[in-house]
Design an enzyme around this catalytic site. Structure first.
Site, PDB file in Angstrom:
ATOM      1  N   ILE A  47       0.825  -1.206   0.000  1.00 47.97           N
ATOM      2  CA  ILE A  47       0.000   0.000   0.000  1.00 47.97           C
ATOM      3  C   ILE A  47       0.859   1.255   0.000  1.00 47.97           C
ATOM      4  CG2 ILE A  47      -1.604   1.325   1.465  1.00 47.97           C
ATOM      5  CD1 ILE A  47      -2.882  -1.460   2.127  1.00 47.97           C
ATOM      6  N   SER A  81      -5.976  -0.761  10.721  1.00 46.23           N
ATOM      7  CA  SER A  81      -6.584  -2.008  10.278  1.00 46.23           C
ATOM      8  C   SER A  81      -7.922  -2.197  10.966  1.00 46.23           C
ATOM      9  CB  SER A  81      -5.678  -3.190  10.617  1.00 46.23           C
ATOM     10  OG  SER A  81      -6.368  -4.421  10.497  1.00 46.23           O
ATOM     11  N   TYR A 130      -0.906  -7.181  16.945  1.00 48.27           N
ATOM     12  CA  TYR A 130      -1.019  -6.243  15.826  1.00 48.27           C
ATOM     13  C   TYR A 130      -2.326  -5.457  15.923  1.00 48.27           C
ATOM     14  CZ  TYR A 130      -1.403  -4.781  10.887  1.00 48.27           C
ATOM     15  OH  TYR A 130      -1.543  -4.058   9.716  1.00 48.27           O
ATOM     16  N   THR A 180      -1.060  -7.908  -0.344  1.00 45.42           N
ATOM     17  CA  THR A 180       0.241  -7.260  -0.221  1.00 45.42           C
ATOM     18  C   THR A 180       1.285  -8.276   0.232  1.00 45.42           C
ATOM     19  OG1 THR A 180      -0.059  -6.689   2.105  1.00 45.42           O
ATOM     20  CG2 THR A 180      -0.898  -5.110   0.477  1.00 45.42           C
TER      21      THR A 180
END
Length: 322
Positions: A52, A175, A201, A234
C-alpha cells in the site's frame, strides 16, 4: 465476548473488506476528488517500498507531488524508487533509509529532515506483524516498536515542520482488526501471557486510532486521519498471515484499491471538510467500535497511553546520536 468480537469482525470483513466491498463502495466515489495536481506539495510515506505504501507513493507522484520514501531495506527501496520514477516520469522522488522499529534512527532522521526539507503530508504506513515475541536491539517488542512507538515518534518529531505548512495532514494506515481490541495500557509490550501476533497487531492498530484522536485534539492546524485499507493482497499479508492469504486470496483487494482511501485523504479537498481525528474506510468515516463489543476506553487510559509513549520517546531522543 472475545469469540463474539472476532466472529462479528470476520463476517463484517467478508462483506466489506474484500475486493467486492471496494467495488461496491467505489460506485459512489467522485473521481474528481483525486484528479488533482499536487505539484509543489511534499509527501512523506513510510514503508514505501512495497504494498500500500508504494501504491500510494506512485499515485501521489503521478499527480506531481514531491515524495519522500522512508524504507528499511535499501536494495528494495531503490528498486521501488526507480519503478515510481519510470512509471510516473516524476523525478522529485527521494529515498531515506530508516528502520521504523528503531526509535533512535527515527529521531536522527527527523532532525535532519526538518533542516533540509518542507513537509505537507505525513503518511504513516510502515508496520509489521511478527508472530513470535521478538525484541529489538533496544529491548522493545518489535510490533509495538514499529506500529505504535515508531508511528508516535515519527509524527511528533515532524509536527513542528507540519505546523509550518498550509493544509498539513497526517494519515495513519491502521486495520479493521483493531475493532476486536480494547486499548490495553497495562501490557504495551505483550510480555504477559501467551503471545498472539495477530492480536498484538490489532492492539497496536487500536493504539494508532487513539493516537490519531488525541493528536487531533491537541493540534488544530493539522488534519489527522486514520484508515482501514480493507483486506489487500500485499507482501506483508502473504508473509505474516499465510493461512488467511490462502483462504482469501481470490477475494483480496489490489494494492491500489487498498491505497485508494490513503490517496483520497492525502490529496483531496473533500477529506479536510470532515473533522480531524476520524477513522475511514472507502473514503467514508466509520465507527471505531463494533456494537456490543465493549471496546471503549476511559479517557484516562487514552491520556496515559500518550504519557507513556512520550516518556519512551524522550528517553530515546536523549541518547540519539548527533
Amino acid at each position: 465476548m472475545s469469540w463474539y468480537r472476532n466472529t462479528v469482525w470476520f463476517v463484517k470483513g467478508l462483506r466489506e473488506y474484500t475486493r467486492g466491498g471496494y467495488e461496491s463502495a467505489s460506485k459512489h466515489f467522485n473521481p474528481a476528488d483525486v484528479e488533482v495536481d499536487v505539484a509543489g506539495r511534499s509527501f512523506l510515506v513510510t514503508g514505501a517500498n512495497s504494498g500500500i505504501g508504494k501504491a500510494t507513493a506512485k499515485e501521489i507522484a503521478r499527480r506531481g507531488g514531491t515524495v519522500h520514501l522512508v524504507c528499511r531495506n535499501k536494495e528494495r527501496a531503490e528498486v521501488a524508487k526507480e519503478e515510481i520514477v519510470t512509471e510516473t516520469g516524476n523525478q522529485n522522488i527521494f529515498l531515506h533509509i530508516v528502520d521504523i522499529s528503531n526509535p533512535k534512527e527515527i529521531w536522527k532522521f527527523a532532525e535532519k529532515f526538518q533542516n533540509e526539507h518542507k513537509l505537507d503530508v505525513l503518511i504513516n504506513n510502515a508496520g509489521c506483524m511478527v508472530n513470535t515475541r521478538e525484541l529489538t536491539e533496544d529491548g522493545l517488542e518489535k510490533n509495538f516498536a514499529t506500529n505504535t512507538l515508531g508511528t508516535y515518534i515519527m509524527t511528533t518529531a515532524l509536527l513542528p515542520l507540519l505546523e509550518k505548512a498550509a493544509d498539513a495532514r497526517v494519515i495513519t494506515v491502521s486495520s479493521g482488526g483493531m475493532l476486536v481490541q480494547k486499548l490495553n495500557i497495562s501490557d504495551l509490550q505483550s510480555g504477559n501471557g501467551p503471545f498472539d501476533g495477530t492480536m498484538v497487531y490489532a492492539q497496536n492498530k487500536r493504539q494508532q486510532v487513539v493516537l490519531t484522536e488525541q493528536w487531533a485534539k491537541a493540534h488544530r492546524n493539522i488534519h489527522f486521519s486514520v484508515m482501514h485499507p480493507g483486506w489487500a493482497d500485499t507482501p506483508a499479508v502473504r508473509s505474516s498471515m499465510p493461512d488467511f492469504y490462502e483462504r482469501m486470496k481470490n477475494s483480496l483487494r489490489t494494492e491500489a484499491q487498498g491505497a485508494d482511501t490513503v490517496l483520497w485523504l492525502a490529496v483531496s479537498a473533500e477529506a479536510t471538510k470532515l473533522p480531524s481525528g476520524l477513522f475511514f474506510q472507502d473514503r467514508q468515516p466509520v465507527q471505531t467500535h463494533l456494537p456490543l463489543a465493549y471496546t471503549h476506553s476511559p479517557p484516562e487510559d487514552e491520556e496515559k497511553l500518550m504519557e507513556v509513549l512520550e516518556e519512551f520517546s524522550q528517553k530515546f531522543k536523549s541518547v540519539s546520536p548527533t
